[in-house]
Design a protein around this motif. Structure first.
Motif, mmCIF file in Angstrom:
data_model
loop_
_atom_site.group_PDB
_atom_site.id
_atom_site.type_symbol
_atom_site.label_atom_id
_atom_site.label_comp_id
_atom_site.label_asym_id
_atom_site.label_seq_id
_atom_site.Cartn_x
_atom_site.Cartn_y
_atom_site.Cartn_z
ATOM 1 N N MET A 97 1.259 -118.260 -46.615
ATOM 2 C CA MET A 97 1.496 -116.893 -47.058
ATOM 3 C C MET A 97 0.146 -116.222 -47.251
ATOM 4 O O MET A 97 -0.765 -116.797 -47.867
ATOM 5 N N ILE A 98 0.012 -114.999 -46.742
ATOM 6 C CA ILE A 98 -1.230 -114.245 -46.849
ATOM 7 C C ILE A 98 -0.923 -112.868 -47.421
ATOM 8 O O ILE A 98 0.051 -112.228 -47.017
ATOM 9 N N VAL A 99 -1.754 -112.419 -48.353
ATOM 10 C CA VAL A 99 -1.635 -111.076 -48.917
ATOM 11 C C VAL A 99 -2.970 -110.369 -48.716
ATOM 12 O O VAL A 99 -4.028 -110.902 -49.069
ATOM 13 N N THR A 100 -2.912 -109.170 -48.118
ATOM 14 C CA THR A 100 -4.134 -108.396 -47.875
ATOM 15 C C THR A 100 -4.123 -107.115 -48.700
ATOM 16 O O THR A 100 -3.092 -106.698 -49.229
ATOM 17 N N ASP A 101 -5.294 -106.478 -48.755
ATOM 18 C CA ASP A 101 -5.351 -105.128 -49.305
ATOM 19 C C ASP A 101 -5.098 -104.126 -48.173
ATOM 20 O O ASP A 101 -4.784 -104.514 -47.041
ATOM 21 N N GLU A 103 -7.071 -102.367 -46.470
ATOM 22 C CA GLU A 103 -8.051 -102.420 -45.389
ATOM 23 C C GLU A 103 -7.917 -103.680 -44.547
ATOM 24 O O GLU A 103 -8.702 -103.904 -43.614
ATOM 25 N N GLY A 104 -6.943 -104.529 -44.870
ATOM 26 C CA GLY A 104 -6.738 -105.749 -44.099
ATOM 27 C C GLY A 104 -7.575 -106.920 -44.560
ATOM 28 O O GLY A 104 -7.655 -107.940 -43.860
ATOM 29 N N ASN A 105 -8.207 -106.816 -45.735
ATOM 30 C CA ASN A 105 -8.996 -107.921 -46.273
ATOM 31 C C ASN A 105 -8.068 -108.935 -46.933
ATOM 32 O O ASN A 105 -7.238 -108.564 -47.773
ATOM 33 N N ILE A 106 -8.184 -110.210 -46.570
ATOM 34 C CA ILE A 106 -7.315 -111.244 -47.143
ATOM 35 C C ILE A 106 -7.763 -111.545 -48.565
ATOM 36 O O ILE A 106 -8.889 -112.003 -48.801
ATOM 37 N N ALA A 119 -6.058 -123.041 -40.475
ATOM 38 C CA ALA A 119 -6.436 -121.634 -40.634
ATOM 39 C C ALA A 119 -7.923 -121.493 -40.949
ATOM 40 O O ALA A 119 -8.584 -120.562 -40.469
ATOM 41 N N ASP A 120 -8.462 -122.416 -41.757
ATOM 42 C CA ASP A 120 -9.903 -122.371 -42.051
ATOM 43 C C ASP A 120 -10.725 -122.495 -40.783
ATOM 44 O O ASP A 120 -11.792 -121.871 -40.647
ATOM 45 N N ASP A 121 -10.231 -123.291 -39.836
ATOM 46 C CA ASP A 121 -10.979 -123.513 -38.596
ATOM 47 C C ASP A 121 -11.141 -122.226 -37.780
ATOM 48 O O ASP A 121 -12.085 -122.107 -36.985
ATOM 49 N N VAL A 122 -10.214 -121.279 -37.955
ATOM 50 C CA VAL A 122 -10.287 -120.024 -37.183
ATOM 51 C C VAL A 122 -10.538 -118.823 -38.099
ATOM 52 O O VAL A 122 -10.271 -117.676 -37.735
ATOM 53 N N LEU A 123 -11.062 -119.104 -39.300
ATOM 54 C CA LEU A 123 -11.416 -118.061 -40.272
ATOM 55 C C LEU A 123 -10.226 -117.204 -40.705
ATOM 56 O O LEU A 123 -10.386 -116.027 -41.041
ATOM 57 N N LEU A 124 -9.030 -117.791 -40.663
ATOM 58 C CA LEU A 124 -7.858 -117.116 -41.229
ATOM 59 C C LEU A 124 -7.832 -117.479 -42.712
ATOM 60 O O LEU A 124 -6.996 -118.230 -43.193
ATOM 61 N N SER A 125 -8.795 -116.911 -43.438
ATOM 62 C CA SER A 125 -9.064 -117.375 -44.799
ATOM 63 C C SER A 125 -9.389 -116.218 -45.718
ATOM 64 O O SER A 125 -9.659 -115.095 -45.278
ATOM 65 N N GLU A 126 -9.361 -116.498 -47.001
ATOM 66 C CA GLU A 126 -9.609 -115.480 -48.029
ATOM 67 C C GLU A 126 -11.012 -114.907 -47.894
ATOM 68 O O GLU A 126 -11.976 -115.634 -47.615
ATOM 69 N N GLY A 127 -11.114 -113.600 -48.076
ATOM 70 C CA GLY A 127 -12.398 -112.926 -47.984
ATOM 71 C C GLY A 127 -12.739 -112.384 -46.613
ATOM 72 O O GLY A 127 -13.747 -111.690 -46.458
ATOM 73 N N THR A 128 -11.891 -112.686 -45.587
ATOM 74 C CA THR A 128 -12.145 -112.152 -44.238
ATOM 75 C C THR A 128 -11.311 -110.894 -44.009
ATOM 76 O O THR A 128 -10.317 -110.662 -44.699
ATOM 77 N N ARG A 129 -11.710 -110.112 -43.020
ATOM 78 C CA ARG A 129 -11.027 -108.837 -42.739
ATOM 79 C C ARG A 129 -10.240 -108.948 -41.451
ATOM 80 O O ARG A 129 -10.776 -109.352 -40.410
#
Length: 494
Positions: A97-101, A103-106, A119-129
């Motif tokens: 589950m992902i929640v963004t603001d 602007e699309g920031n996770i 997900a970490d391997d492809v930067l699908l992680s918190e703090g990315t846009r």
């Protein structure tokens, strides 16, 4: 809603999407095309110079900054409910589950441990846009760009790195401003695609908006309790208490000058309040006090647009004058009523025609509607209504919120535009039916159940018929017909 066809095997679909992806990027005018919502997103992404090969999302928040952003965001309080809905309810499913603001920031990412590692391997992680202009077509970025729920599967992602993923996302709007404040997303390996996931994500966004609305209501109550003494106006004046965003919180009993929408928020400057009155806005600790007073004897009337869309045929009145409209114009008016802040042609086409909608077509339809109702009533840039709207389907919602089930059922009729299949109408109609049905069942009132069982929506509802039999007196003449209809329904299902 912009969800892909899910009746075929997800791996087979992924292979077909890979072919479409390769063909479209190499020969844009040849072969099979992606879905319109995907094609439009690819175009936006390519215009933002996103490279389909090897692009990565930017990291925008360090750990300490991320905590600050989370604490400040209004969705923080919704996380427990979202966890229950999207993680606890799906058990061991391989999703995150992902929640963004907005602007699309996770801001948050939780879920299955192995999927989190992938997900970490492809930067699908918190703090990315993950806005489209940062990483191309993806469910979170595209739902924020379109303002509508969307599922992006496999090679519908523009960037090849994410072709092994499937994602469904839905926007979340602030109930006070109507603005999108973030998105909720479920993501996982492409073989985990399931037809129920998009509906589950859309339901979760509605639940989050419900929690935000309840918090807004409590906040407004606190402001009203503190500021009510200020509503005592001088002779010839009327006073209205407004929220920090200009929404009406409270007014004096019998005040007929309550504004219909947000008011200018320039304090201390007199402005025209309509109906021959002037107004001045006074700042409070939280919110504003709006004082109005009459400056002329001329009574000016604001236009009133009445929509009766819960019968067999749509009826429209403009200032008590009947206006003939067809089904398509009724669908447009429904969409504009539900989005009072306004929409553009692309959004309106999606709401009325679905993902096959064409903005050119909808512009022509709006042009004809403006010719029928007037350019001051149907406004442009963005498309919105310039009149006080009294809609029967909106009244049903209000009456249900107030617990006035009998009055709500009176207005419910046959449901919203029963013959329409427009996405915006279908979604609103289903929500009204769910609310009306739940209120009638909870009331345990045989008269209400009898009436609802004779609507188009309740006629073949087994639970309603069973509850009606439970509540009707033993000698009531209506029992026999109800029993016969229930038996026929159960036999047909068997």
């Amino acid at each position: 809603m912009n969800f892909p066809e899910v009746s075929i095997d997800p791996l087979e679909r992924a292979r077909r999407l890979e072919r479409i992806h390769a063909a479209t990027l190499s020969e844009p005018d040849g072969g099979e095309s992606p879905r319109p919502v995907v094609a439009a997103s690819w175009q936006r992404s390519l215009e933002a110079r996103i490279d389909p090969n090897g692009w990565k999302p930017p990291v925008v928040f360090a750990a300490e900054e991320l905590e600050e952003q989370r604490d400040a965001h209004s969705l923080a309080g919704c996380l427990p409910m979202l966890r229950r809905t999207l993680l606890d309810e799906v058990g061991e499913c391989a999703h995150i589950m992902i929640v963004t603001d907005a602007e699309g920031n996770i801001l948050w990412r939780e879920g299955h441990p192995s999927v989190c590692r992938e997900a970490d391997d492809v930067l699908l992680s918190e703090g990315t846009r993950w806005a489209e202009e940062a990483i191309g077509t993806n469910a979170m970025g595209t739902t924020l760009a379109t303002g509508a729920p969307v599922q992006i599967h496999s090679a519908e992602h523009l960037v090849c790195t994410y072709h092994s993923w499937t994602c469904a996302a839905s926007p979340i709007r602030d109930p006070e401003t109507g603005e999108v404040i973030g998105s909720i997303d479920l993501s996982g390996p492409l073989h985990t695609m399931h037809p129920a996931l998009p509906a589950l994500v859309a339901a979760a966004s509605r639940l989050a908006e419900g929690e935000l609305a309840e918090r807004m209501r409590l906040r407004h109550m606190r402001i009203a309790e503190r500021e009510m003494p200020r509503l005592r106006a001088s002779a010839g004046e009327s006073a209205v208490l407004l929220s920090p965003y200009g929404r009406v919180i409270a007014s004096e009993p019998g005040n007929s000058t309550v504004p219909e929408g947000p008011v200018p928020r320039t304090c201390g400057e007199e402005f025209d309040a309509g109906n021959g009155r002037k107004a001045v806005l006074e700042p409070l600790t939280e919110g504003y006090l709006l004082r109005t007073y009459r400056v002329s004897g001329a009574e000016q009337r604001d236009p009133v647009l009445r929509l009766r869309f819960t019968g067999m045929f749509p009826e429209v009145e403009l200032n008590e004058r009947a206006v003939r409209v067809g089904q398509r114009h009724a669908e447009l008016l429904t969409a504009l009523t539900l989005r009072p802040e306004g929409v553009n042609a692309e959004q309106l086409a999606l709401m009325v025609h679905g993902e096959q909608g064409n903005p050119v077509t909808v512009r022509a339809e709006v042009h004809r509607l403006r010719a029928r109702l007037g350019t001051s009533i149907v406004r442009t840039k963005p498309y919105r209504l310039g009149a006080r709207v009294e809609a029967d389907f909106a009244a049903v919602r209000s009456l249900l919120r107030e617990g006035r089930v009998v009055a709500a059922l009176d207005r419910y009729g046959q449901g919203l535009l029963p013959g329409s299949d427009a996405p915006v109408v279908r979604e609103e109609r289903e929500e009204l039916l769910a609310g009306m049905r739940a209120a009638v069942l909870a009331a345990q009132d045989p008269e209400l159940l009898w009436r609802f069982a004779h609507t188009e929506s309740g006629r073949w509802d087994a639970e309603v018929l069973e509850r009606l039999l439970e509540t009707l007196p033993a000698r009531d003449w209506r029992r026999a017909g109800t029993r016969a209809r229930l038996d026929r329904l159960l036999n047909d299902e068997g």
